[in-house]
Design an enzyme around this catalytic site. Structure first.
Site, PDB file in Angstrom:
ATOM      1  N   ILE A  12       4.747   2.583  14.568  1.00 42.21           N
ATOM      2  CA  ILE A  12       5.315   1.270  14.889  1.00 42.21           C
ATOM      3  C   ILE A  12       6.870   2.298  14.758  1.00 42.21           C
ATOM      4  N   ALA A  81       5.429   5.353   5.795  1.00 38.88           N
ATOM      5  CA  ALA A  81       4.254   4.935   4.840  1.00 38.88           C
ATOM      6  C   ALA A  81       3.047   6.415   5.429  1.00 38.88           C
ATOM      7  N   SER A  83      -0.813   5.379   6.337  1.00 37.41           N
ATOM      8  CA  SER A  83      -1.245   4.607   7.133  1.00 37.41           C
ATOM      9  C   SER A  83      -2.522   3.872   7.151  1.00 37.41           C
ATOM     10  N   THR A  98       4.214   8.426  -1.430  1.00 44.41           N
ATOM     11  CA  THR A  98       4.608   7.306  -0.484  1.00 44.41           C
ATOM     12  C   THR A  98       5.074   6.178  -0.179  1.00 44.41           C
ATOM     13  N   THR A 122       2.355  -5.060   5.699  1.00 46.09           N
ATOM     14  CA  THR A 122       0.429  -5.161   6.250  1.00 46.09           C
ATOM     15  C   THR A 122       0.732  -6.693   6.091  1.00 46.09           C
ATOM     16  N   ASP A 123      -0.237  -7.048   6.261  1.00 48.60           N
ATOM     17  CA  ASP A 123      -0.934  -8.514   6.138  1.00 48.60           C
ATOM     18  C   ASP A 123      -2.297  -8.432   5.222  1.00 48.60           C
ATOM     19  N   GLU A 124      -2.901  -6.760   5.084  1.00 49.67           N
ATOM     20  CA  GLU A 124      -3.744  -6.106   4.391  1.00 49.67           C
ATOM     21  C   GLU A 124      -3.370  -6.848   3.100  1.00 49.67           C
ATOM     22  N   TYR A 148      -4.802   1.854   0.634  1.00 53.17           N
ATOM     23  CA  TYR A 148      -3.648   1.200   1.545  1.00 53.17           C
ATOM     24  C   TYR A 148      -3.135   0.558   0.829  1.00 53.17           C
ATOM     25  N   ALA A 150      -2.969  -1.774  -1.671  1.00 51.17           N
ATOM     26  CA  ALA A 150      -2.799  -1.490  -2.772  1.00 51.17           C
ATOM     27  C   ALA A 150      -1.202  -1.401  -3.652  1.00 51.17           C
ATOM     28  N   LYS A 152       0.490  -0.864  -0.408  1.00 51.35           N
ATOM     29  CA  LYS A 152       1.800  -1.815  -0.052  1.00 51.35           C
ATOM     30  C   LYS A 152       1.874  -2.623  -0.334  1.00 51.35           C
ATOM     31  N   HIS A 274     -15.360  -3.087   2.851  1.00 53.74           N
ATOM     32  CA  HIS A 274     -14.347  -2.623   4.217  1.00 53.74           C
ATOM     33  C   HIS A 274     -14.008  -4.472   4.295  1.00 53.74           C
TER      34      HIS A 274
HETATM   35  P1  NAD Z   1       2.035   6.089  11.055  1.00 49.68           P
HETATM   36  O1  NAD Z   1       1.111   6.760   9.891  1.00 49.68           O
HETATM   37  O2  NAD Z   1       1.844   6.198  12.625  1.00 49.68           O
HETATM   38  O3  NAD Z   1       3.732   6.276  10.925  1.00 49.68           O
HETATM   39  C1  NAD Z   1       3.737   7.076   9.124  1.00 49.68           C
HETATM   40  C2  NAD Z   1       5.047   7.792   9.607  1.00 49.68           C
HETATM   41  O4  NAD Z   1       5.777   8.059   8.917  1.00 49.68           O
HETATM   42  C3  NAD Z   1       4.744   8.826  10.495  1.00 49.68           C
HETATM   43  O5  NAD Z   1       5.594   9.547  11.655  1.00 49.68           O
HETATM   44  C4  NAD Z   1       4.871   9.951   8.819  1.00 49.68           C
HETATM   45  O6  NAD Z   1       5.204  11.346   9.410  1.00 49.68           O
HETATM   46  C5  NAD Z   1       6.112   9.168   8.199  1.00 49.68           C
HETATM   47  N1  NAD Z   1       6.194   9.852   6.789  1.00 49.68           N
HETATM   48  C6  NAD Z   1       4.629   9.467   6.225  1.00 49.68           C
HETATM   49  N2  NAD Z   1       5.127  10.049   4.584  1.00 49.68           N
HETATM   50  C7  NAD Z   1       6.818  10.332   4.838  1.00 49.68           C
HETATM   51  C8  NAD Z   1       7.303  10.649   3.797  1.00 49.68           C
HETATM   52  N3  NAD Z   1       6.983  10.300   2.093  1.00 49.68           N
HETATM   53  N4  NAD Z   1       8.673  10.746   3.808  1.00 49.68           N
HETATM   54  C9  NAD Z   1       9.236  10.285   5.809  1.00 49.68           C
HETATM   55  N5  NAD Z   1       8.248  10.177   6.711  1.00 49.68           N
HETATM   56  C10 NAD Z   1       6.607  10.195   6.071  1.00 49.68           C
HETATM   57  O7  NAD Z   1       2.330   4.814  10.963  1.00 49.68           O
HETATM   58  P2  NAD Z   1       2.068   3.781  11.929  1.00 49.68           P
HETATM   59  O8  NAD Z   1       0.974   2.757  11.992  1.00 49.68           O
HETATM   60  O9  NAD Z   1       3.124   3.138  12.788  1.00 49.68           O
HETATM   61  O10 NAD Z   1       2.834   1.398  10.461  1.00 49.68           O
HETATM   62  C11 NAD Z   1       4.520   2.125   9.921  1.00 49.68           C
HETATM   63  C12 NAD Z   1       4.271   1.112   8.769  1.00 49.68           C
HETATM   64  O11 NAD Z   1       4.264  -0.593   9.238  1.00 49.68           O
HETATM   65  C13 NAD Z   1       3.634   1.446   7.742  1.00 49.68           C
HETATM   66  O12 NAD Z   1       4.444   1.182   6.569  1.00 49.68           O
HETATM   67  C14 NAD Z   1       2.690   0.224   7.985  1.00 49.68           C
HETATM   68  O13 NAD Z   1       2.050   0.364   6.483  1.00 49.68           O
HETATM   69  C15 NAD Z   1       3.418  -0.729   8.234  1.00 49.68           C
HETATM   70  N6  NAD Z   1       2.395  -1.417   9.473  1.00 49.68           N
HETATM   71  C16 NAD Z   1       1.317  -0.980  10.107  1.00 49.68           C
HETATM   72  C17 NAD Z   1       0.527  -1.650  10.763  1.00 49.68           C
HETATM   73  C18 NAD Z   1      -0.397  -0.806  12.051  1.00 49.68           C
HETATM   74  O14 NAD Z   1      -1.714  -1.902  12.857  1.00 49.68           O
HETATM   75  N7  NAD Z   1      -0.236   0.849  12.829  1.00 49.68           N
HETATM   76  C19 NAD Z   1       0.691  -3.476  10.953  1.00 49.68           C
HETATM   77  C20 NAD Z   1       0.904  -4.062   9.733  1.00 49.68           C
HETATM   78  C21 NAD Z   1       2.348  -3.051   9.322  1.00 49.68           C
HETATM   79  O1  DAU Z   2      -3.803  -4.895   9.647  1.00 50.17           O
HETATM   80  C1  DAU Z   2      -2.652  -4.046   9.856  1.00 50.17           C
HETATM   81  C2  DAU Z   2      -3.181  -3.014   8.740  1.00 50.17           C
HETATM   82  O2  DAU Z   2      -3.831  -2.158  10.046  1.00 50.17           O
HETATM   83  C3  DAU Z   2      -2.461  -2.093   9.045  1.00 50.17           C
HETATM   84  O3  DAU Z   2      -1.436  -2.345   7.894  1.00 50.17           O
HETATM   85  C4  DAU Z   2      -2.792  -0.455   8.746  1.00 50.17           C
HETATM   86  O4  DAU Z   2      -1.701   0.288   9.009  1.00 50.17           O
HETATM   87  C5  DAU Z   2      -3.612  -0.104   9.945  1.00 50.17           C
HETATM   88  O5  DAU Z   2      -4.143   0.930   9.906  1.00 50.17           O
HETATM   89  C6  DAU Z   2      -4.467  -1.229  10.039  1.00 50.17           C
HETATM   90  O6  DAU Z   2      -5.623  -0.760   9.088  1.00 50.17           O
HETATM   91  P1  DAU Z   2      -7.384  -1.537   9.544  1.00 50.17           P
HETATM   92  O7  DAU Z   2      -8.471  -0.906   8.566  1.00 50.17           O
HETATM   93  O8  DAU Z   2      -7.897  -2.570  10.513  1.00 50.17           O
HETATM   94  O9  DAU Z   2      -7.512  -0.317  11.189  1.00 50.17           O
HETATM   95  P2  DAU Z   2      -8.382   0.378  11.758  1.00 50.17           P
HETATM   96  O10 DAU Z   2      -7.544   0.672  13.158  1.00 50.17           O
HETATM   97  O11 DAU Z   2      -8.475   1.732  11.123  1.00 50.17           O
HETATM   98  O12 DAU Z   2      -9.867  -0.511  11.476  1.00 50.17           O
HETATM   99  C7  DAU Z   2      -9.807  -1.527  12.318  1.00 50.17           C
HETATM  100  C8  DAU Z   2     -10.694  -1.716  12.850  1.00 50.17           C
HETATM  101  O13 DAU Z   2     -11.904  -1.416  13.163  1.00 50.17           O
HETATM  102  C9  DAU Z   2     -11.968  -2.552  10.808  1.00 50.17           C
HETATM  103  O14 DAU Z   2     -12.213  -3.447  10.597  1.00 50.17           O
HETATM  104  C10 DAU Z   2     -12.151  -1.193  10.739  1.00 50.17           C
HETATM  105  C11 DAU Z   2     -12.812  -0.749  12.250  1.00 50.17           C
HETATM  106  N1  DAU Z   2     -13.425   0.606  13.478  1.00 50.17           N
HETATM  107  C12 DAU Z   2     -12.496   1.586  12.292  1.00 50.17           C
HETATM  108  C13 DAU Z   2     -12.328   2.802  13.197  1.00 50.17           C
HETATM  109  C14 DAU Z   2     -11.344   3.822  12.899  1.00 50.17           C
HETATM  110  C15 DAU Z   2     -14.249   0.942  12.902  1.00 50.17           C
HETATM  111  O15 DAU Z   2     -15.519   0.670  13.235  1.00 50.17           O
HETATM  112  N2  DAU Z   2     -14.475   1.996  13.742  1.00 50.17           N
HETATM  113  C16 DAU Z   2     -14.111   3.226  13.806  1.00 50.17           C
HETATM  114  O16 DAU Z   2     -13.861   4.504  13.975  1.00 50.17           O
END
Ligand code: NAD
Ligand code: DAU
Length: 334
Positions: A12, A81, A83, A98, A122-124, A148, A150, A152, A274
């Protein structure tokens, strides 16, 4: 405006940097990222020549470095983070280091230099919904259930405490599941797409009936941009996609988009603890800042599949790295 974007080499964060430099070309962006397994400089290649962009490799727990960078900026937009929920089940320690301590280090530097701070969350943190429950909103009580979420939740509480205790100018956003370009292929959608492109099966946890609310990443970036410019200090904004779907629906949609049949689905052991369902009521940000998701799930998934088809080198390089070792470890632990 001078922005310090932590975690800007991740999924992101990198999309946010692209969005910012496109929509606010006058801004100056410094990315601070430690390039963990999830960070990738390839994600920032399209902006690396931009004179308004700078990359600093470093850890958000490095107090001296953080202080220097915070002193130079107007606002910190904090994405960095750990993530991935599955990784937090295997190895929670780095999530605390982190997500909790790293956020504390940034907050202390922001307090010292009185800087604006936006925390991306996050909504989690709200826990899990039953089928008939109303979606999460800003008044939902925190009930995180994985290491995770907890970690956040702890960081959200710290950020809010710095507003109430020290008057630090903060905002927080809690967003639902993102998807789109540069999504790391350990998460459901990019894992499914890349596995199918490789002729492999898609692992579906448990019965596949868990529900997530999907948001195209650019819509999330636009919401954060609005909050940092027009959001009310001390406030939280919930961001969602209005696109609640069962995981199995998502997988079947991707099968259809890639011309595959259901023999590519592999039901596997469920994730520990889950969460069954997430959903977001985003009426506050809609009412106050005029934001709503613009990319439909249908459009977003089509664009995302096309991006992965066109960027095979990107995901093949990612998948051939540390990612493989992690999956071996994860499956040994099942
Ligand atoms: P990501 O795992 O793709 O990216 C995380 C980035 O943070 C990476 O580039 C990593 O190198 C960097 N990083 C990790 N630890 C670090 C540290 N100690 N110091 C400096 N850099 C560090 O994550 P993402 O999916 O892009 O999520 C970004 C943010 O958005 C997170 O805070 C996550 O909780 C939040 N978020 C993610 C989602 C989602 O669906 N992916 C949804 C809601 C919120
Ligand atoms: O809701 C926001 C969150 O969404 C973010 O805060 C997290 O950083 C991000 O990773 C994401 O968390 P989820 O656990 O929801 O995402 P993930 O893609 O890992 O899983 C999505 C759903 O799919 C979940 O119910 C678990 C399931 N899953 C996941 C994987 C990786 C599967 O069924 N098979 C898989 O291989």
């Amino acid at each position: 405006m001078k922005l310090l974007v932590t975690g800007g080499a991740g999924f992101i964060g990198s999309n946010f940097v692209h969005y910012l430099l496109k929509t606010h070309p006058e801004d100056e962006v410094t990315v601070l990222d430690d390039l963990t397994y999830a960070g990738n400089l390839e994600n920032l290649k399209v902006v690396e020549e931009n004179a308004h962009f700078r990359f600093v490799k470093g850890n958000i727990n490095d107090i001296e470095l953080v202080e220097t960078l915070v002193a130079e900026c107007d606002i910190i937009v904090h994405f960095a983070a750990e993530s991935h929920v599955d990784r937090s089940i295997i190895d929670p320690g780095v999530f605390v280091l982190t997500n909790v301590h790293g956020t504390y280090v940034l907050l202390e530097a922001a307090r010292k230099h009185n800087k604006r701070f936006h925390h991306v969350s996050t909504d989690e943190v709200f826990g899990a919904l039953g089928t008939a429950d109303a979606p999460f909103d800003e008044s939902t009580a925190y009930d995180p259930r994985s290491p995770y979420s907890a970690s956040k939740a702890a960081s959200d509480h710290l950020v809010r405490a710095y507003f109430h205790t020290y008057g630090l100018p903060i905002t927080i956003s809690n967003c639902s599941n993102n998807y789109g370009p540069y999504h790391f292929p350990e998460k459901l959608i990019p894992l499914a797409i890349t596995n199918l492109l490789e002729g492999k099966s898609v692992p579906v946890y448990g019965d596949g009936l868990q529900v997530r609310d999907w948001l195209y990443v650019e819509d999330h970036c636009r919401a954060i941009d609005l909050i940092i410019h027009q959001g009310k200090l001390g406030e939280t904004y919930c961001i969602g996609g209005n696109a609640e779907k069962e995981n199995i629906w998502i997988v079947k949609k991707l099968l259809a988009l890639l011309g595959k049949d259901e023999s590519s689905i592999e039901y596997v052991k469920d994730r520990a603890g889950h969460d069954r369902r997430y959903a977001i009521n985003y009426s506050k940000i809609e009412r106050e800042l005029g934001w709503r998701p613009e990319v439909t799930l249908e459009e977003g998934l089509t664009k995302t599949v096309a991006w992965f088809q066109e960027n095979e080198t990107w995901w093949k390089n990612v998948k051939s790295g540390d990612y493989q070792k992690y999956y071996v470890k994860q499956y040994e632990n099942r």
